[in-house]
Design a protein around this motif. Structure first.
Motif, PDB file in Angstrom:
ATOM      1  N   MET A   1       0.831  -1.205   0.000  1.00  0.00           N
ATOM      2  CA  MET A   1       0.000   0.000   0.000  1.00  0.00           C
ATOM      3  C   MET A   1       0.864   1.254   0.000  1.00  0.00           C
ATOM      4  SD  MET A   1      -3.146   1.190   0.030  1.00  0.00           S
ATOM      5  CE  MET A   1      -4.191  -0.118   0.637  1.00  0.00           C
ATOM      6  N   VAL A   2       1.989   1.186   0.742  1.00  0.00           N
ATOM      7  CA  VAL A   2       2.889   2.331   0.819  1.00  0.00           C
ATOM      8  C   VAL A   2       3.550   2.592  -0.527  1.00  0.00           C
ATOM      9  CG1 VAL A   2       4.980   3.218   1.909  1.00  0.00           C
ATOM     10  CG2 VAL A   2       3.312   1.959   3.281  1.00  0.00           C
ATOM     11  N   THR A   3       3.813   1.512  -1.291  1.00  0.00           N
ATOM     12  CA  THR A   3       4.546   1.626  -2.551  1.00  0.00           C
ATOM     13  C   THR A   3       3.644   1.950  -3.730  1.00  0.00           C
ATOM     14  OG1 THR A   3       6.133   0.004  -1.718  1.00  0.00           O
ATOM     15  CG2 THR A   3       6.155   0.440  -4.086  1.00  0.00           C
ATOM     16  N   VAL A   4       2.448   1.367  -3.771  1.00  0.00           N
ATOM     17  CA  VAL A   4       1.646   1.408  -4.983  1.00  0.00           C
ATOM     18  C   VAL A   4       1.137   2.813  -5.302  1.00  0.00           C
ATOM     19  CG1 VAL A   4      -0.516   0.794  -3.814  1.00  0.00           C
ATOM     20  CG2 VAL A   4      -0.225   0.270  -6.229  1.00  0.00           C
ATOM     21  N   HIS A   5       0.707   3.575  -4.307  1.00  0.00           N
ATOM     22  CA  HIS A   5       0.142   4.886  -4.605  1.00  0.00           C
ATOM     23  C   HIS A   5       1.181   5.874  -5.152  1.00  0.00           C
ATOM     24  CE1 HIS A   5      -3.337   3.409  -2.218  1.00  0.00           C
ATOM     25  NE2 HIS A   5      -3.994   4.135  -3.108  1.00  0.00           N
ATOM     26  N   PRO A   6       2.418   5.893  -4.632  1.00  0.00           N
ATOM     27  CA  PRO A   6       3.431   6.722  -5.303  1.00  0.00           C
ATOM     28  C   PRO A   6       3.691   6.313  -6.747  1.00  0.00           C
ATOM     29  CG  PRO A   6       4.146   6.186  -3.078  1.00  0.00           C
ATOM     30  CD  PRO A   6       2.909   5.390  -3.331  1.00  0.00           C
ATOM     31  N   LEU A   7       3.627   4.999  -7.029  1.00  0.00           N
ATOM     32  CA  LEU A   7       3.790   4.531  -8.412  1.00  0.00           C
ATOM     33  C   LEU A   7       2.665   5.056  -9.299  1.00  0.00           C
ATOM     34  CD1 LEU A   7       4.919   0.798  -7.972  1.00  0.00           C
ATOM     35  CD2 LEU A   7       6.265   2.669  -8.962  1.00  0.00           C
ATOM     36  N   VAL A   8       1.435   4.990  -8.786  1.00  0.00           N
ATOM     37  CA  VAL A   8       0.292   5.485  -9.554  1.00  0.00           C
ATOM     38  C   VAL A   8       0.442   6.976  -9.839  1.00  0.00           C
ATOM     39  CG1 VAL A   8      -2.192   5.912  -9.485  1.00  0.00           C
ATOM     40  CG2 VAL A   8      -1.291   3.707  -8.712  1.00  0.00           C
ATOM     41  N   LYS A   9       0.820   7.741  -8.818  1.00  0.00           N
ATOM     42  CA  LYS A   9       1.002   9.182  -9.003  1.00  0.00           C
ATOM     43  C   LYS A   9       2.103   9.475 -10.010  1.00  0.00           C
ATOM     44  CE  LYS A   9      -0.597  10.536  -4.382  1.00  0.00           C
ATOM     45  NZ  LYS A   9      -0.216  11.158  -3.085  1.00  0.00           N
ATOM     46  N   LEU A  10       3.161   8.677  -9.989  1.00  0.00           N
ATOM     47  CA  LEU A  10       4.268   8.877 -10.920  1.00  0.00           C
ATOM     48  C   LEU A  10       3.834   8.590 -12.352  1.00  0.00           C
ATOM     49  CD1 LEU A  10       7.230   9.671 -11.018  1.00  0.00           C
ATOM     50  CD2 LEU A  10       7.835   7.252 -10.697  1.00  0.00           C
ATOM     51  N   VAL A  11       3.016   7.574 -12.516  1.00  0.00           N
ATOM     52  CA  VAL A  11       2.504   7.263 -13.853  1.00  0.00           C
ATOM     53  C   VAL A  11       1.652   8.409 -14.380  1.00  0.00           C
ATOM     54  CG1 VAL A  11       0.932   5.773 -15.147  1.00  0.00           C
ATOM     55  CG2 VAL A  11       2.586   4.757 -13.585  1.00  0.00           C
ATOM     56  N   MET A  12       0.732   8.895 -13.578  1.00  0.00           N
ATOM     57  CA  MET A  12      -0.183   9.932 -14.015  1.00  0.00           C
ATOM     58  C   MET A  12       0.482  11.305 -14.136  1.00  0.00           C
ATOM     59  SD  MET A  12      -2.823   8.511 -14.840  1.00  0.00           S
ATOM     60  CE  MET A  12      -2.771   6.736 -14.905  1.00  0.00           C
ATOM     61  N   ALA A  13       1.677  11.458 -13.574  1.00  0.00           N
ATOM     62  CA  ALA A  13       2.424  12.711 -13.744  1.00  0.00           C
ATOM     63  C   ALA A  13       2.991  12.853 -15.141  1.00  0.00           C
ATOM     64  CB  ALA A  13       3.552  12.792 -12.717  1.00  0.00           C
ATOM     65  N   MET A  14       3.004  11.753 -15.910  1.00  0.00           N
ATOM     66  CA  MET A  14       3.508  11.737 -17.283  1.00  0.00           C
ATOM     67  C   MET A  14       4.932  12.288 -17.348  1.00  0.00           C
ATOM     68  SD  MET A  14       1.009  10.246 -18.641  1.00  0.00           S
ATOM     69  CE  MET A  14       1.405  10.315 -20.382  1.00  0.00           C
ATOM     70  N   SER A  19       7.839   7.819 -15.677  1.00  0.00           N
ATOM     71  CA  SER A  19       6.459   7.323 -15.781  1.00  0.00           C
ATOM     72  C   SER A  19       6.364   5.980 -16.497  1.00  0.00           C
ATOM     73  CB  SER A  19       5.577   8.358 -16.481  1.00  0.00           C
ATOM     74  OG  SER A  19       5.391   9.487 -15.659  1.00  0.00           O
ATOM     75  N   ALA A  20       7.138   5.816 -17.570  1.00  0.00           N
ATOM     76  CA  ALA A  20       7.087   4.563 -18.313  1.00  0.00           C
ATOM     77  C   ALA A  20       7.547   3.395 -17.441  1.00  0.00           C
ATOM     78  CB  ALA A  20       7.930   4.656 -19.578  1.00  0.00           C
ATOM     79  N   ALA A  21       8.628   3.610 -16.687  1.00  0.00           N
ATOM     80  CA  ALA A  21       9.124   2.545 -15.807  1.00  0.00           C
ATOM     81  C   ALA A  21       8.116   2.221 -14.715  1.00  0.00           C
ATOM     82  CB  ALA A  21      10.464   2.965 -15.200  1.00  0.00           C
ATOM     83  N   ALA A  22       7.472   3.236 -14.159  1.00  0.00           N
ATOM     84  CA  ALA A  22       6.463   3.014 -13.124  1.00  0.00           C
ATOM     85  C   ALA A  22       5.269   2.241 -13.678  1.00  0.00           C
ATOM     86  CB  ALA A  22       6.005   4.353 -12.545  1.00  0.00           C
ATOM     87  N   ALA A  23       4.876   2.568 -14.909  1.00  0.00           N
ATOM     88  CA  ALA A  23       3.759   1.860 -15.551  1.00  0.00           C
ATOM     89  C   ALA A  23       4.087   0.387 -15.750  1.00  0.00           C
ATOM     90  CB  ALA A  23       3.419   2.522 -16.887  1.00  0.00           C
ATOM     91  N   GLU A  24       5.334   0.094 -16.142  1.00  0.00           N
ATOM     92  CA  GLU A  24       5.740  -1.294 -16.346  1.00  0.00           C
ATOM     93  C   GLU A  24       5.750  -2.069 -15.030  1.00  0.00           C
ATOM     94  OE1 GLU A  24       9.433  -1.267 -18.402  1.00  0.00           O
ATOM     95  OE2 GLU A  24       8.604  -0.397 -20.249  1.00  0.00           O
ATOM     96  N   ILE A  25       6.185  -1.416 -13.954  1.00  0.00           N
ATOM     97  CA  ILE A  25       6.189  -2.073 -12.640  1.00  0.00           C
ATOM     98  C   ILE A  25       4.763  -2.381 -12.190  1.00  0.00           C
ATOM     99  CG2 ILE A  25       6.726  -1.745 -10.196  1.00  0.00           C
ATOM    100  CD1 ILE A  25       9.144  -0.056 -11.077  1.00  0.00           C
ATOM    101  N   LEU A  26       3.854  -1.426 -12.382  1.00  0.00           N
ATOM    102  CA  LEU A  26       2.454  -1.659 -12.022  1.00  0.00           C
ATOM    103  C   LEU A  26       1.851  -2.789 -12.831  1.00  0.00           C
ATOM    104  CD1 LEU A  26       0.985   1.951 -11.585  1.00  0.00           C
ATOM    105  CD2 LEU A  26       1.223   0.203  -9.813  1.00  0.00           C
ATOM    106  N   ALA A  27       2.115  -2.800 -14.131  1.00  0.00           N
ATOM    107  CA  ALA A  27       1.555  -3.831 -15.004  1.00  0.00           C
ATOM    108  C   ALA A  27       2.086  -5.209 -14.641  1.00  0.00           C
ATOM    109  CB  ALA A  27       1.874  -3.509 -16.464  1.00  0.00           C
ATOM    110  N   GLU A  28       3.369  -5.283 -14.318  1.00  0.00           N
ATOM    111  CA  GLU A  28       4.000  -6.574 -14.012  1.00  0.00           C
ATOM    112  C   GLU A  28       3.385  -7.225 -12.779  1.00  0.00           C
ATOM    113  OE1 GLU A  28       6.510  -9.791 -14.545  1.00  0.00           O
ATOM    114  OE2 GLU A  28       6.190  -8.057 -15.893  1.00  0.00           O
ATOM    115  N   GLY A  29       3.102  -6.427 -11.753  1.00  0.00           N
ATOM    116  CA  GLY A  29       2.576  -7.006 -10.521  1.00  0.00           C
ATOM    117  C   GLY A  29       1.109  -6.754 -10.275  1.00  0.00           C
ATOM    118  N   MET A  30       0.362  -6.371 -11.316  1.00  0.00           N
ATOM    119  CA  MET A  30      -1.035  -5.990 -11.118  1.00  0.00           C
ATOM    120  C   MET A  30      -1.867  -7.132 -10.548  1.00  0.00           C
ATOM    121  SD  MET A  30      -3.311  -3.709 -11.139  1.00  0.00           S
ATOM    122  CE  MET A  30      -2.310  -2.424 -11.889  1.00  0.00           C
TER     123      MET A  30
END
Length: 419
Positions: A1-14, A19-30
């Motif tokens: 929970m501590v990690t995922v929301h910063p990743l989401v914010k980083l993705v949406m910051a474009m 952002s691309a790396a954060a999106a790949e991390i989210l997709a890999e462990g979704m």
């Protein structure tokens, strides 16, 4: 929970660097990790990605503003990697978003094409989770695809037609309960999962994209009682495979629940367009299929055979059916849904049933094939109605076929014309 929301914010910051790396991390462990943390937020994330797609589209034509626009490479990562993983993690949420996009965005928006391409990825990657939403429920996969091909909206049709046809053909390829005729003028969609007494098949005209006929695919009288008294309105597998006849004017359906093959005479397209009668049409012929070699009654599929062939000789009890909640039962049905059945035509008037590309049948005595006459439970009539075998006849037929002291060979090759 501590990690995922910063990743989401980083993705949406474009951010072009991270952002691309954060999106790949989210997709890999979704599916394995992040879904449990952000499950309720997935529809919003999907809508945000579509918004970014719209932003890139609106600014790409303006060279002076390209420096402030999100990079195309980030968009490709979002659309090609993160969006499909989000869609497969929350199929209903994804369908809600893409259906709302039909009415809330411009007809020539690239969002519609992105929705279709993502839908193709979901069909290939998570077909069972998509099966309950093919046509009949509030979320309708097929209806969404047909909307994008609506001849009344020429702008959307022009921009989406190629992607729409690709998506539709992929749905037909993956789901045996969806069928196109040979000339691609008719589409039939059956209930993969539905109520025994309320199952149906819808037929669509592929020129107007309108529904033109509804076929009654509910169980014959007595079938619910064989499956347990509480199942009359319970959800179960309904249509396992569909196929149009070579001339396009007939439709064959196989149902694993009840082991039945049914035939409908559809009539000519022009008459269906004129009549627009949506009263469910009963089949003109019904054939009961005997259990094939290797058939194993599975109570989670609520097969008629699971009730008749149980070791104790009794059907599923209401107490057993109440053990699972309706939600758990639906999850179990989806998990066990068999998408390998196919109906394959042999010439113009015969059809065979396959499972995992193998023709179904019994190994038997001297390779002889029994007569199909005992299996015919209904014949076409002038009123195109269907005469069902009684419950007692059904049980007698199944028990007679399944007797271990009577090995027999059965090749499912069915004459479509009434005997």
């Amino acid at each position: 929970m501590v990690t995922v929301h910063p990743l989401v914010k980083l993705v949406m910051a474009m951010n072009e660097k991270y952002s691309a790396a954060a999106a790949e991390i989210l997709a890999e462990g979704m599916e394995s990790t992040w879904k449990a943390c952000i499950g309720s937020e997935i529809p919003r994330l999907i809508a945000d990605i579509f918004f970014q797609v719209e932003c890139v589209s609106s600014t790409s034509a303006n060279a002076s503003s390209q420096n402030s626009a999100p990079s195309l490479s980030i968009r490709e990562t979002l659309v090609g990697i993160l969006l499909p993983s989000l869609a497969m993690a929350d199929v209903p949420g994804f369908l809600h978003v893409i259906e709302s996009q039909i009415w809330s965005t411009a007809s020539d928006s690239p969002v519609h094409v992105v929705s279709l391409m993502t839908l193709i990825r979901v069909v290939r990657g998570s077909p069972r989770n998509l099966a309950p939403y093919l046509d009949k429920t509030g979320l309708q996969v097929v209806i969404f695809i047909l909307h994008t091909m609506d001849p009344g909206n020429s702008t959307m049709r022009k921009s989406c037609l190629q992607s729409s046809m690709t998506a539709l053909k992929e749905v037909v390829r993956v789901f045996p309960m969806v069928a196109l005729n040979d000339t691609s003028t008719r589409l039939a969609v059956g209930d993969a999962i539905g109520e025994i007494n309320n199952a149906s098949i819808r037929v669509y005209d592929m020129q107007s994209m309108n529904k033109i006929k509804v076929l009654d695919a509910s169980g014959p009288p007595g079938l619910p009682s064989l499956l347990g008294g509480t199942l009359e309105t319970a959800t179960t597998t309904a249509i396992s495979a569909l196929s149009f006849s070579p001339d396009g004017e007939g439709l064959v359906a196989f149902s694993e629940t009840g082991l039945m093959i049914r035939w409908w005479s559809l009539g000519s397209v022009w008459w269906e367009k004129l009549s627009r009668n949506f009263v469910p049409v009963q089949c003109t012929k019904l054939i009961f299929v005997p259990p094939w070699e290797g058939f194993s009654p599975n109570s989670t599929r609520s097969s008629i055979m699971a009730s008749v062939l149980r070791d104790d000789g009794r059907g599923n009890s209401p107490r057993d059916n109440k053990a699972l909640s309706e939600t758990d039962r639906l999850k179990l049905l989806i998990h066990n849904l068999d998408l390998s059945y196919r109906l394959e035509w042999v010439g113009a008037r015969k059809i065979k049933l396959l499972q995992h590309s193998h023709e179904l049948g019994f190994p038997g005595r001297r390779g002889r094939r029994p007569s199909l006459a005992p299996l015919i439970a209904a014949k076409s009539t002038l009123k195109s109605s269907c005469f069902w075998a009684s419950t007692k006849q059904q049980v007698s037929l199944v028990q007679n076929i399944a007797r271990p002291d009577r090995p027999m060979f059965f090749r499912i090759l069915i004459e479509t014309e009434a005997a």
